[in-house]
Structure formats: structure tokens, C-alpha cells
Design an enzyme around this catalytic site. Structure first.
Site, PDB file in Angstrom:
ATOM      1  CB  SER A 196      64.175   6.890 -68.277  1.00 10.19           C
ATOM      2  OG  SER A 196      64.601   6.870 -69.609  1.00 10.19           O
ATOM      3  CG  ASP A 292      70.525  11.301 -69.518  1.00  7.89           C
ATOM      4  OD1 ASP A 292      69.920  11.158 -68.460  1.00  7.89           O
ATOM      5  OD2 ASP A 292      70.348  10.559 -70.505  1.00  7.89           O
ATOM      6  CG  HIS A 359      69.451   7.275 -68.209  1.00  7.98           C
ATOM      7  ND1 HIS A 359      68.919   8.449 -68.657  1.00  7.98           N
ATOM      8  CD2 HIS A 359      68.494   6.341 -68.386  1.00  7.98           C
ATOM      9  CE1 HIS A 359      67.692   8.234 -69.121  1.00  7.98           C
ATOM     10  NE2 HIS A 359      67.405   6.954 -68.956  1.00  7.98           N
TER      11      HIS A 359
END
Length: 414
Positions: A196, A292, A359
Site C-alpha cells: 500500500s 484494487d 488490496h
């Protein structure tokens, strides 16, 4: 905080808190997605996870502190055997803060203060110490560098009025210096990775990381769910660009961005990976879901861009998207594939872009390496990354469009 409510098959259902009316959208949305990452770790199928303690970095004399002025930290599990001189650095994710309001909120959480950090973290997925869960990196020195600055380890400034320290770049340097003193300077193999906002940081710091070692050291980088696109939201606005512009300016990021980019583009553009990846000198592997979930919820279809709630159900559960919404999301996937086209032409780089609503897939055991992990052409993420890192094969894996992939561990919110 969000709570993991149900784990059935490949679908995870998560509850969400009511949006706090005085917080910007990115705080509440980031909380949702980042809690989701920890939820998977906490409720992993791993019945005996490795717990690794927190080490605080005594670098305050260099100004290397979290948002609230506390010491930053990392979790280190030593390698052994053939991995004793190999190092994997995992940069923690957790969104960003772009103004006084969001950074003040953040400094009272583990994302802005070591006072709130867990004293022990589970090491799963790419951090696991078990060969059956992490076949290529299980016996390396594995480090999780905690994220407490809110600008992907790249800011260097302060806001005295709000008592905020923006020292991400100094945290990075202090952590590296500390780890080098603990043996990383002698590494014969090294991998910088991140998830991330940490995946973005891995891209921003990749070439710098390569330069820490002699030419004989094998050094590569891995970005998981870090390919944030400079894209329009469903209203035609530029939600993520506005967010990044705030981060770059508020946290004084400009001087710590790669010069290869800022020499010809504005600083905000140079915070987007799409303007960096094709110019990098160090081999990079990109793991990213084509759909995502963070980008869908916070960049493409945030509530701020959807005041009538047309995207509400789709945003939380892809199965409830209308055909027109799916077409919009397919356009997002198409943009992602265009962004990586030039990057993928280098034989040194690698790709694993699966058509999942997910994600971060490298730290979670179920998506990294398990009996039912997501695969592309029968290859799980762990095997793809290992094949690429050790030059066993060239890895350029791009999934067919949704809904063809039945191996996905898709995320559903409630």
C-alpha cells in the site's frame, strides 16, 4: 475500529464505522482498508504465527521521529542457515495525511505514534519463518519497518502550531543505519518490499536502497498494492491527485522525491508510481490487483465524488456493481495495463496483476502462499516473486479481465 465479522471461502466481510463528520474522507476510508490488512493477519489460517517484538530506533537526535515526536520502530526476525546474510525489508502501509486535521487525527493512532503501536506483530506471508508458507524467504533476516509519518517515508518538515513532525525520510535513514549496524551492511542478497503506502515507498526508495550495497550484492524491490494511478474519479474530479498534492506540500516531500522525475515533472506527479517505474535502475516486481479495493473506495468512487450514493453498493461489494459500473472499472484496469506496458518491456522487471478485488497480497498467508491462494497460470504470488528474484524465470503475469479468475480472494464490506 473495523472488525472482521465473517470469513467464508474466499470472501471477507468487514464492518465499517460511521464516517466521522469532522474527518476528511481519506481518514475514514484509509482506516477501513488498512484495518482490513491487519484483519487478515490476525485471522490468518496460520495456527501458530511467529510473533516478533518491536524495536525502537534511537535516532531522535537526528530528528527521526513519528508525527507526535515519539521514536519510530521496526520488528526484526533474524535469518539463519543459507539466509543468514540475506535481508528483506518490508515497509508498512497505512494511507497518508494531507492537512492539519488528518495528521492530528493520525498522530493519536499507531500510524502516527509508537505509543500506540503493537508491541508484537505476527509475521505471515512474505514475513513467515516457515518454509511451507514462505518457500524462498523464510530463513532471511526479515524486517517490518513501522509507518508513523503519513507521507510514505518521504516528508521532512514540521508544523509547530499543531505539534506535528513530518520526518518520514529521516525515519527511513535512521532505520537503515540501525539495520546496517546489525549486519545488513554485509548482505549478499536484499529485497526492499512494501504494501500500500509502503508499496509506494518501496518504489520511491528503491534506487537509493540499491546504492546502499556494493555491486556484488543482489538487490531488487517489490511493490505490493502500491501502483496508485493518477486517475479521475466517478464525478470527473481528481480525488487522489488532490490528496497527493496535499501530502507533498504539507509534509515537505518535494526534496526527497527521485530527481529523475522532478527534473521534468511537478512534485505531485512524481509521487505517482506511473511516472517513476519505467525510469528506475533497480529491478522491480509489481504485485497489484487490477481492481484494487483501496483505489475503488478512496480514489475512483469515494463518497465525496458520489453524493447520491449511486456507487455505494458497488463500492462495498463488487457483485452488486451494475454493468455500467463494471465497464468503468474495466477502464481503470485498462489504464493500469497501459501504465505498466513500458515497464514490462525490461527483462529485469516482473509483474503479477490479478483480476481480483483485493488490496495487499504479500503479507497475508492466504493470498501469498496457501493451498487455495490466488494464481495466474497456476502460479501463486510467492512462486512468481521467488522465480523473478532468483532469476529462475521471467515473470510477466497479467490476468484476464473480471470475472474470469475463480481463484481470487475477493474482499466484501458491510
Amino acid at each position: 475500529m473495523n472488525k472482521l465479522l465473517l470469513l467464508v471461502g474466499f470472501v471477507v466481510v468487514l464492518g465499517t464505522t460511521q464516517a466521522n463528520e469532522y474527518l476528511d474522507f481519506n481518514v475514514t476510508e484509509i482506516d477501513r482498508i488498512e484495518e482490513l490488512e491487519f484483519g487478515f493477519s490476525k485471522y490468518s489460517s496460520n495456527l501458530n504465527p511467529l510473533l516478533v517484538g518491536l524495536t525502537l530506533i534511537r535516532g531522535a537526535d537526528s530528528g527521526a521521529v513519528c508525527l507526535d515526536g515519539t521514536l519510530p520502530g521496526y520488528h526484526l526476525h533474524r535469518g539463519h542457515g543459507s539466509g543468514a546474510n540475506s535481508w528483506l525489508i518490508q515497509l508498512e502501509g497505512g494511507g497518508w495525511c494531507n492537512n492539519v486535521r488528518t495528521c492530528v487525527y493520525r498522530k493519536k493512532t499507531r500510524r502516527g505514534s509508537s505509543n500506540y503501536m503493537e508491541k508484537q506483530l505476527q509475521f505471515t506471508g512474505i514475513l513467515s519463518d516457515k518454509a511451507q508458507e514462505n518457500p524462498d524467504f523464510f530463513n532471511w533476516n526479515r524486517v517490518k519497518l513501522r509507518y508513523c509519518d503519513g507521507a510514505s517515508f518521504s516528508g521532512d518538515g514540521q508544523n509547530q502550531a499543531a505539534q506535528l513532525q513530518f520526518r518520514g525520510e529521516r525515519i527511513w535513514r535512521a532505520a537503515i543505519a540501525d539495520l546496517k549496524s546489525k549486519g545488513m551492511r554485509y548482505a549478499n542478497q536484499a529485497l526492499l518490499s512494501g504494501c500500500s503506502a509502503g508499496g509506494l515507498a518501496a518504489i520511491l526508495r528503491c534506487d537509493e536502497f540499491r546504492n546502499l550495497f556494493p555491486g556484488s550484492t543482489k538487490v531488487k524491490c517489490l511493490s505490493d498494492a502500491g501502483l496508485f494511478l493518477d486517475t479521475a474519479d466517478v464525478s470527473g474530479g481528481r480525488t487522489i491527485r488532490n490528496l497527493y498534492n496535499g501530502v507533498v506540500n504539507f509534509q515537505s516531500v518535494k526534496n526527497n522525491l527521485p530527481r529523475m522525475c522532478t527534473n521534468h515533472l511537478d512534485p505531485t506527479s512524481c509521487f505517482f508510481p506511473q511516472n517513476l517505474i519505467s525510469q528506475m535502475k533497480t529491478p522491480l516486481f509489481i504485485v497489484n490487483a487490477a481492481y484494487d479495493t483501496w483505489q475503488i473506495q478512496s480514489s475512483i468512487a469515494p463518497t465525496s465524488a458520489d453524493p447520491r450514493g449511486f456507487w455505494h453498493d458497488c463500492r462495498l461489494n463488487h457483485a452488486k456493481c451494475t454493468p455500467s459500473q463494471i465497464r468503468f472499472l474495466q477502464g481503470f484496469r485498462d489504464q493500469m495495463l497501459r501504465v505498466v506496458k513500458g515497464f514490462s518491456m525490461s527483462r529485469h522487471n516482473g509483474l503479477f496483476i490479478n483480476s481480483c478485488f483485493a488490496h495487499c497480497q504479500t503479507e497475508r498467508q492466504d493470498t501469498w502462499f496457501a493451498d487455495d491462494s490466488p494464481v495466474i497460470r497456476k502460479k501463486a504470488v510467492a512462486i512468481a516473486v521467488g522465480d523473478w528474484y532468483f532469476d529462475r524465470a521471467e515473470v510477466k503475469l497479467i490476468d484476464c479481465p473480471y470475472p474470469c479468475d475463480k481463484s481470487c480472494h475477493n474482499l466484501v464490506f458491510r
